[in-house]
Design a protein around this motif. Sequence first.
Motif, PDB file in Angstrom:
ATOM      1  N   ALA A 214      50.305 105.089  20.588  1.00  0.00           N
ATOM      2  CA  ALA A 214      50.908 103.861  20.985  1.00  0.00           C
ATOM      3  C   ALA A 214      52.292 103.711  19.944  1.00  0.00           C
ATOM      4  CB  ALA A 214      50.238 102.566  20.506  1.00  0.00           C
ATOM      5  N   ALA A 215      52.182 104.334  18.619  1.00  0.00           N
ATOM      6  CA  ALA A 215      53.532 104.427  17.897  1.00  0.00           C
ATOM      7  C   ALA A 215      54.453 105.334  18.586  1.00  0.00           C
ATOM      8  CB  ALA A 215      52.930 104.924  16.359  1.00  0.00           C
ATOM      9  N   LEU A 216      53.979 106.398  19.288  1.00  0.00           N
ATOM     10  CA  LEU A 216      54.984 107.224  19.636  1.00  0.00           C
ATOM     11  C   LEU A 216      55.551 106.448  20.910  1.00  0.00           C
ATOM     12  CD1 LEU A 216      56.267 110.288  20.324  1.00  0.00           C
ATOM     13  CD2 LEU A 216      53.915 110.667  21.395  1.00  0.00           C
ATOM     14  N   LEU A 217      54.943 105.810  21.690  1.00  0.00           N
ATOM     15  CA  LEU A 217      55.470 105.340  22.708  1.00  0.00           C
ATOM     16  C   LEU A 217      56.461 103.866  22.698  1.00  0.00           C
ATOM     17  CD1 LEU A 217      52.644 105.688  25.432  1.00  0.00           C
ATOM     18  CD2 LEU A 217      54.842 106.958  25.218  1.00  0.00           C
ATOM     19  N   ARG A 218      55.784 103.222  21.430  1.00  0.00           N
ATOM     20  CA  ARG A 218      56.925 102.251  20.977  1.00  0.00           C
ATOM     21  C   ARG A 218      58.394 102.916  20.438  1.00  0.00           C
ATOM     22  NH1 ARG A 218      52.172 100.117  18.387  1.00  0.00           N
ATOM     23  NH2 ARG A 218      52.707 101.403  16.535  1.00  0.00           N
ATOM     24  N   GLU A 219      58.324 104.017  19.911  1.00  0.00           N
ATOM     25  CA  GLU A 219      59.588 104.745  19.462  1.00  0.00           C
ATOM     26  C   GLU A 219      60.407 105.071  20.836  1.00  0.00           C
ATOM     27  OE1 GLU A 219      62.573 105.433  17.410  1.00  0.00           O
ATOM     28  OE2 GLU A 219      60.726 104.950  16.375  1.00  0.00           O
ATOM     29  N   LEU A 220      59.532 105.572  21.893  1.00  0.00           N
ATOM     30  CA  LEU A 220      60.160 106.118  23.155  1.00  0.00           C
ATOM     31  C   LEU A 220      60.724 104.592  23.782  1.00  0.00           C
ATOM     32  CD1 LEU A 220      57.719 108.423  24.450  1.00  0.00           C
ATOM     33  CD2 LEU A 220      59.981 108.968  23.436  1.00  0.00           C
ATOM     34  N   ALA A 221      60.207 103.617  23.599  1.00  0.00           N
ATOM     35  CA  ALA A 221      60.545 102.377  24.478  1.00  0.00           C
ATOM     36  C   ALA A 221      61.819 101.826  23.400  1.00  0.00           C
ATOM     37  CB  ALA A 221      59.471 101.452  24.435  1.00  0.00           C
ATOM     38  N   ARG A 222      61.658 101.935  22.169  1.00  0.00           N
ATOM     39  CA  ARG A 222      62.970 101.609  21.309  1.00  0.00           C
ATOM     40  C   ARG A 222      64.066 102.236  21.740  1.00  0.00           C
ATOM     41  NH1 ARG A 222      66.191 103.023  18.058  1.00  0.00           N
ATOM     42  NH2 ARG A 222      64.998 105.228  18.187  1.00  0.00           N
TER      43      ARG A 222
END
Length: 345
Positions: free
Chosen positions: A197-205
């Motif tokens: 989830a943290a990784l994908l939040r960064e990709l979304a950002r």
Amino acid sequence: MTHDTPLSPRPLRHLADVHRRVLTAAQLRAHGVSPAELAERCGPDGPWRELLPRVILLHSGPPTGEERLHGALLYAARAARQGVPAQPTAQGPHRPQYPDAVLTGPAALALHGFSATPPPDALNRVDVLVSRQRRPRSTGYVRILRTTEPPEPQRVAGLPVAPVARALADAVAEPTDTETVRRLLTEAVRGGHCEPAALLRELARARLLHRPHVADAVDAVFAEGRPAAEDRLYRMVREYGLPDPVWNVDLRLPGGPHLGGLDAYWPDHAVAVELDTRVPRQDDEAVWSRYAGKREHLERLGITVVYITPRKLRDCPEQQATVVRTALMASVDREPAAYVVVRPR
């Protein structure tokens, strides 16, 4: 003067190991090396060489991976101060600082221990993050990335390094093949470097989730992340003395519709656990609506649903076990749940 003439007023021997034998021209000047001496030592037959503009390698051989990384940071820190040479200060003898410069991309991932990236001495390019208002330019093997959101750096091998999620987002920002992205994302999860989830939040950002070369790899991330979360759930039940549930089941009404799948279910208590592994994409609201609708339906039937995120299982398993235990104990005070059919998933 000869190449063996001692430097004055301060000799450089004590600095060679500390800064991996890489210094700026300004630092050398502070140690008594004149421009003429520097030019001679960096000449064709001299013992030094210019690694990057105004960054000097204190030997004539190929730079090591560490020296290339230190040189990249020195160049970015020096240039980021708009031409004012920045001399790294030290927190102890082996902790040089590099103002306004943070390693990211493949170089940072290599330092974090990724096997899917080449080691530092084999990288063709070293990415360095600087604040957007700074003015360094990419040169040689160094690529400067300007950002309005600089990350809080981590210290790895004495170097300022972007956290894994940010380094990975910077590494995959340029179009590349899906298989390379998939290897990086799955290693981030499988190796325990960061939560999906943290990784994908960064990709979304970084607005990368809908680029084809990234979007095609996202499902693989969660394919890797769910087994790790399930394993933590098994351990939580066992280590904190919860009664054994039935695992990975589907619920149905007798002769009626499918009610949904659950990761763990205690039939005698009508308590369920479901891992919340939603992908934070633009359709997240629709995904959450499905989660909420499922939960409301089950709770109307008298079934208590506990949602647990992989991060909570990792960071506070005892707290999550207490939540589940409380739900199990409270079941004796509730009205009996509707009869449901439990089938393996």
